[in-house]
Design a protein around this motif. Structure first.
Motif, mmCIF file in Angstrom:
data_model
loop_
_atom_site.group_PDB
_atom_site.id
_atom_site.type_symbol
_atom_site.label_atom_id
_atom_site.label_comp_id
_atom_site.label_asym_id
_atom_site.label_seq_id
_atom_site.Cartn_x
_atom_site.Cartn_y
_atom_site.Cartn_z
ATOM 1 N N UNK A 415 1.052 -1.189 0.079
ATOM 2 C CA UNK A 415 -0.255 0.223 0.281
ATOM 3 C C UNK A 415 1.124 1.067 -0.086
ATOM 4 N N UNK A 416 0.568 2.545 -0.291
ATOM 5 C CA UNK A 416 1.202 3.861 -0.420
ATOM 6 C C UNK A 416 0.343 4.474 0.122
ATOM 7 N N UNK A 417 0.783 4.699 2.019
ATOM 8 C CA UNK A 417 0.877 4.929 2.620
ATOM 9 C C UNK A 417 1.073 6.612 2.813
ATOM 10 N N UNK A 418 0.367 7.912 3.422
ATOM 11 C CA UNK A 418 0.382 8.944 3.953
ATOM 12 C C UNK A 418 0.054 9.254 5.267
ATOM 13 N N UNK A 419 0.657 9.667 6.293
ATOM 14 C CA UNK A 419 0.118 10.517 7.215
ATOM 15 C C UNK A 419 0.870 11.549 7.375
ATOM 16 N N UNK A 420 -0.406 12.548 7.795
ATOM 17 C CA UNK A 420 -0.184 13.895 8.078
ATOM 18 C C UNK A 420 -0.855 14.293 9.474
ATOM 19 N N UNK A 421 -0.483 15.471 9.938
ATOM 20 C CA UNK A 421 -1.094 16.026 11.685
ATOM 21 C C UNK A 421 -1.431 17.419 11.611
ATOM 22 N N UNK A 422 -2.234 17.992 12.302
ATOM 23 C CA UNK A 422 -2.150 19.765 12.292
ATOM 24 C C UNK A 422 -2.514 19.589 13.646
ATOM 25 N N UNK A 423 -2.160 20.325 14.061
ATOM 26 C CA UNK A 423 -2.500 21.548 15.487
ATOM 27 C C UNK A 423 -3.790 22.535 15.429
ATOM 28 N N UNK A 424 -3.739 22.373 14.785
ATOM 29 C CA UNK A 424 -5.257 23.677 14.411
ATOM 30 C C UNK A 424 -5.978 24.083 15.568
ATOM 31 N N UNK A 436 -4.393 9.552 8.185
ATOM 32 C CA UNK A 436 -3.177 8.304 7.794
ATOM 33 C C UNK A 436 -4.195 7.817 7.065
ATOM 34 N N UNK A 437 -3.912 7.515 5.339
ATOM 35 C CA UNK A 437 -3.952 6.987 4.376
ATOM 36 C C UNK A 437 -3.530 5.677 4.048
ATOM 37 N N UNK A 449 -6.732 6.431 8.933
ATOM 38 C CA UNK A 449 -7.785 6.378 10.508
ATOM 39 C C UNK A 449 -6.836 7.874 10.483
ATOM 40 N N UNK A 450 -8.422 8.536 11.043
ATOM 41 C CA UNK A 450 -8.394 10.054 11.647
ATOM 42 C C UNK A 450 -8.275 9.773 13.222
ATOM 43 N N UNK A 451 -7.163 10.504 14.398
ATOM 44 C CA UNK A 451 -6.747 10.857 15.071
ATOM 45 C C UNK A 451 -6.631 12.170 15.694
#
Length: 575
Positions: A415-424, A436-437, A449-451
């Motif tokens: 799988x092709x994975x992408x993980x990201x985050x923000x502090x908005x 994470x996608x 998955x959304x945390x």
């Protein structure tokens, strides 16, 4: 090119009016030094509407058959600005039949007679550049069989607009509007007899603007993909025009084209349309492929983020996610609170989308379209990840943007994975959003998955304060997945899944964690060229957070392939 005219609604100021009248008093141009070639193009459907007397500009429709475009009742300044931007010339040229050519000629020559000597609301650098590009590009159609006196007035108006831009292009709004002003100046100076002396300085000014406004990764400050396409198209046109005239294309000009091309390829979905973020639409059909082909820049993989966007693609599927903070300052006036929102396309069918820009539907729709709930991402109840400023002098700008946005991509477990985050949401709730996608290598399965959680001691204390204020009931939040209006969505499997039926015959199934409520809710799809928003639907996962963190997982899985009858629905070839 841009047809909105929003940057010029206020009309010309004193300096513009003075420069326009001074330019109109100069020695008139007598003809072309180099016959111009048509470069800009529009849509035949819009051309047919214009011929029929249906004038749809800036979200307003005026129906007035057999009426000159300059005698129409004006519903608002944005409508008037769009008329003076002359995008209608592209649409009439695209139609190209006798009635369309007759209207293009009459309306253009009539503009020269009424406004060509520095009068009227169209003499701003933004609108003048936009209009001059089209009047020069389509001059052959406009002047065919025209009376000598009217042709002379048209040439005089072209010359006056060129000299106006020589003096006023620097005052154009930075970004697309300034590139339009400089492109109009370069192309007109190349084409018009007696204006050749302005070519060199204008070409150098354009190169300097490329150095200033196009970053190392090929992005522009607005982070608007459609604006980037328009800038790219203008740069390709001017490079072609300079080359055809035997003129030098400045290295910074050529370098900007070479930087933008791979960024645009990364921002293009499998269906050929652009990702719709930060006020941009999908782009005029065919323009991206035409500009990429004309640029001569060979296709290559874009490394890292493209103007702050990450891309996953496999099989027939493409996923594009906003992995950067929205623009700041003046560029933020049309920016969206879309951090970590994504769009997904399967073949030539958009699947998960953003609502889009409501700019052409009035102030309320404009603000609503920019808010986080109008994007396919997580939203804390009552808050956007970036907040719109209060009404006032800077009310259109986003404020309280995320201070930190991060992302990483990898290939793991087929799988092709992408993980990201923000502090908005840290300033308001002490909470960080992580997403994470994972897109399978065959493009048939997207898992997410959304945390939402407090990630540090100070953040936890902030969250506990908010929790106490709520009587320990928790913080409400929701996940939104906006569905393209062409898709039929229905709750399935006893309300535990959503079936998404595409017109291609594909069926995708959306599922989430056991016990997690799932519902279908109304949504809208906002796009230019329509009188009102299109009704649509969205998948919503409602939840609340009573602990320091909570994760929600979900999947989109293709359950049925494209039908044989829709085999032409395959993704477009890459250019």
């Amino acid at each position: 090119m841009s047809a909105g005219g929003q940057d010029s609604i206020s009309g010309p100021g004193f300096a513009d009016r003075w420069a326009a009248r001074r330019a109109a008093r100069a020695r008139p141009v007598s003809g072309f030094a180099l016959p111009p070639e048509p470069r800009s193009f529009g849509l035949q459907a819009r051309g047919r509407q214009l011929v029929a007397g249906h004038f749809l500009f800036a979200g307003s429709l005026v129906e007035a058959p057999e009426t000159s475009i300059w005698d129409l009742p004006l519903p608002d300044p944005a409508f008037e600005a769009a008329l003076h931007g002359a995008a209608w010339l592209d649409d009439l040229a695209a139609l190209g039949d006798g009635p369309a050519r007759a209207r293009a000629q009459e309306w253009s020559l009539d503009w020269a007679a009424r406004f060509g000597r520095g009068k009227g609301p169209g003499w701003t650098p933004e609108l003048t550049g936009r209009r001059l590009i089209r009047m020069v590009s389509h001059a052959g159609m406009v002047l065919a069989g025209a009376e000598r006196a009217r042709a002379d007035a048209f040439f005089a108006a072209l010359g006056a607009q060129t000299l106006f831009l020589v003096r006023r292009w620097r005052t154009a709004t930075p970004g697309l509007a300034r590139f339009e002003a400089l492109t109009g100046l370069v192309c007109a100076a190349l084409a018009l007899a007696g204006m050749e002396r302005h070519v060199g300085p204008a070409a150098q000014d354009l190169a300097e603007e490329c150095r200033r406004a196009v970053d190392r990764e090929g992005g522009i400050p607005t982070r608007n993909p459609e604006d980037l396409l328009e800038v790219f198209t203008l740069l390709v046109w001017t490079a072609e025009a300079l080359g055809a005239a035997g003129r030098r294309v400045e290295p910074a000009h050529r370098a900007a084209i070479e930087r933008i091309a791979p960024a645009l390829r990364a921002l293009r979905h499998a269906d050929g349309g652009l990702a719709r973020f930060h006020g941009g639409g999908r782009g005029v059909e065919g323009r991206l492929d035409q500009a990429l082909a004309a640029s001569g820049v060979r296709a290559k993989m874009h490394k890292g983020l493209a103007m702050g966007f990450a891309r996953l693609s496999a099989g027939r599927a493409s996923v594009i996610m906003d992995c950067a903070a929205p623009p700041a300052g003046p560029a933020a006036r049309t920016a969206h609170a879309s951090t970590l929102a994504f769009e997904m396309t399967s073949g030539r069918r958009p699947l998960i989308v953003s609502c889009g820009s409501g700019l052409h539907f009035g102030r309320d729709w404009h603000r609503a379209g920019r808010a986080t709930p109008s994007h396919s991402t997580l939203c804390v109840a009552g808050y956007s990840s970036s907040r719109l400023g209060p009404a006032g002098a800077h009310g259109d700008e986003l404020c309280d943007r995320p201070h930190s946005v991060w992302s990483e991509s990898a290939t793991e477990d087929a799988a092709f994975c992408l993980r990201a985050g923000h502090d908005g949401y840290v300033p308001t709730h002490g909470l960080t959003h992580l997403r994470e996608l994972r897109l399978s290598v065959d493009g048939r399965h997207l898992a997410g998955t959304d945390t939402l959680g407090a990630m540090s001691g100070p953040d936890t204390r902030r969250f506990e304060t908010i929790l106490a204020r709520s009587g320990y009931m928790g913080v409400d939040f929701s996940l939104h997945f906006h569905i393209h209006p062409d898709i039929e969505a229905s709750l399935d499997l006893g309300g535990t899944a959503v079936s998404l039926a595409l017109r291609s015959g594909e069926i995708w199934i959306f599922r989430t964690d056991p016990g997690q409520p799932i519902r279908l809710a109304p949504s809208v799809y906002l796009e230019k060229g329509r009188l009102k928003p299109r009704p649509a639907r969205q998948i919503v996962l409602d939840a609340h957070l009573a602990e320091p963190a909570r994760a929600i997982s979900w999947t989109l899985t293709k359950a049925h392939d494209t039908s044989p009858a829709a085999i032409a629905d395959d993704p477009l070839p890459r250019i």
